[in-house]
Design a protein around this motif. Sequence first.
Motif, short mmCIF file in Angstrom:
data_model
loop_
_atom_site.label_atom_id
_atom_site.label_comp_id
_atom_site.label_asym_id
_atom_site.label_seq_id
_atom_site.Cartn_x
_atom_site.Cartn_y
_atom_site.Cartn_z
N GLN A 1 0.82 -1.19 0.00
CA GLN A 1 0.00 0.00 0.00
C GLN A 1 0.86 1.26 0.00
N ASP B 1 2.59 1.73 -3.26
CA ASP B 1 1.68 2.26 -4.27
C ASP B 1 1.57 3.77 -4.16
N GLU B 2 1.44 4.25 -2.94
CA GLU B 2 1.34 5.69 -2.71
C GLU B 2 2.63 6.40 -3.12
N LEU C 1 4.86 5.33 -5.31
CA LEU C 1 4.99 5.28 -6.77
C LEU C 1 4.10 6.33 -7.42
N ASP C 2 2.88 6.47 -6.93
CA ASP C 2 1.98 7.51 -7.46
C ASP C 2 2.58 8.89 -7.28
N ALA C 3 3.19 9.14 -6.12
CA ALA C 3 3.80 10.44 -5.85
C ALA C 3 4.97 10.69 -6.80
N TYR C 4 5.79 9.69 -7.03
CA TYR C 4 6.92 9.87 -7.95
C TYR C 4 6.43 10.07 -9.38
N LYS C 5 5.38 9.39 -9.75
CA LYS C 5 4.82 9.59 -11.11
C LYS C 5 4.27 11.00 -11.25
N ARG C 6 3.63 11.52 -10.20
CA ARG C 6 3.14 12.91 -10.24
C ARG C 6 4.32 13.88 -10.36
N ALA D 1 10.94 5.78 -8.65
CA ALA D 1 9.85 5.02 -9.28
C ALA D 1 10.40 3.72 -9.85
N GLU E 1 9.08 -2.32 -16.93
CA GLU E 1 8.67 -0.96 -16.58
C GLU E 1 9.77 -0.25 -15.79
N TYR F 1 11.99 3.53 -16.55
CA TYR F 1 12.22 4.64 -15.62
C TYR F 1 13.71 4.81 -15.31
#
Length: 180
Positions: free
Chosen positions: A1, A4-5, A7-12, A29, A41, A45
Amino acid sequence: QRLDEALDAYKRANALDPQERDSMPLYHAGQILLYRGEYAEAEKYLHKAVSGFFSPLTLAEEEVWHDYGLALWHVGRGLDAVTNLQNAIITNPGFAKGYNNLGCALFMLAASANPPNMQALQEGLQSLEKAATLSPGVALYWRNLAVCWSMAGDRPQAERAWQQWGLLDPVSVGQVQADG
């Protein structure tokens, strides 16, 4: 969990840098994806990360090269992996983890060649020895040395490495001995 958070932050963060010049969020990421086993993937990156800008205050460049090399290894690009693992130790000649994984990659590539590439086998063994010399308390490095020396047919060297591994990690060595 939490991964996931993150990874989302790094993608943003990467989306805020459309030219993808900042290596840090790309690298982190890629690290998460590597950890998850999403090697293709992760490779994308990490390739961008090694092509971007590093700040030595926030990111160890050798780690970026190293992890890119690991991702390349896992997607079947062994020679490219070796090149990037070499970049890691060129960047930091005291980077034991880089020597360990470079040694494993060189040895496995050389051993799988037909006929085996004896020079690359020796280079792999030398790199593994360097890792164990730089960080003699890391059991993994001694285990890798024991396996590779054994595969190379040098029983005395394999036994030396096996004994050192046994001193550092007797439970694992005992398990291997029990399994035969």
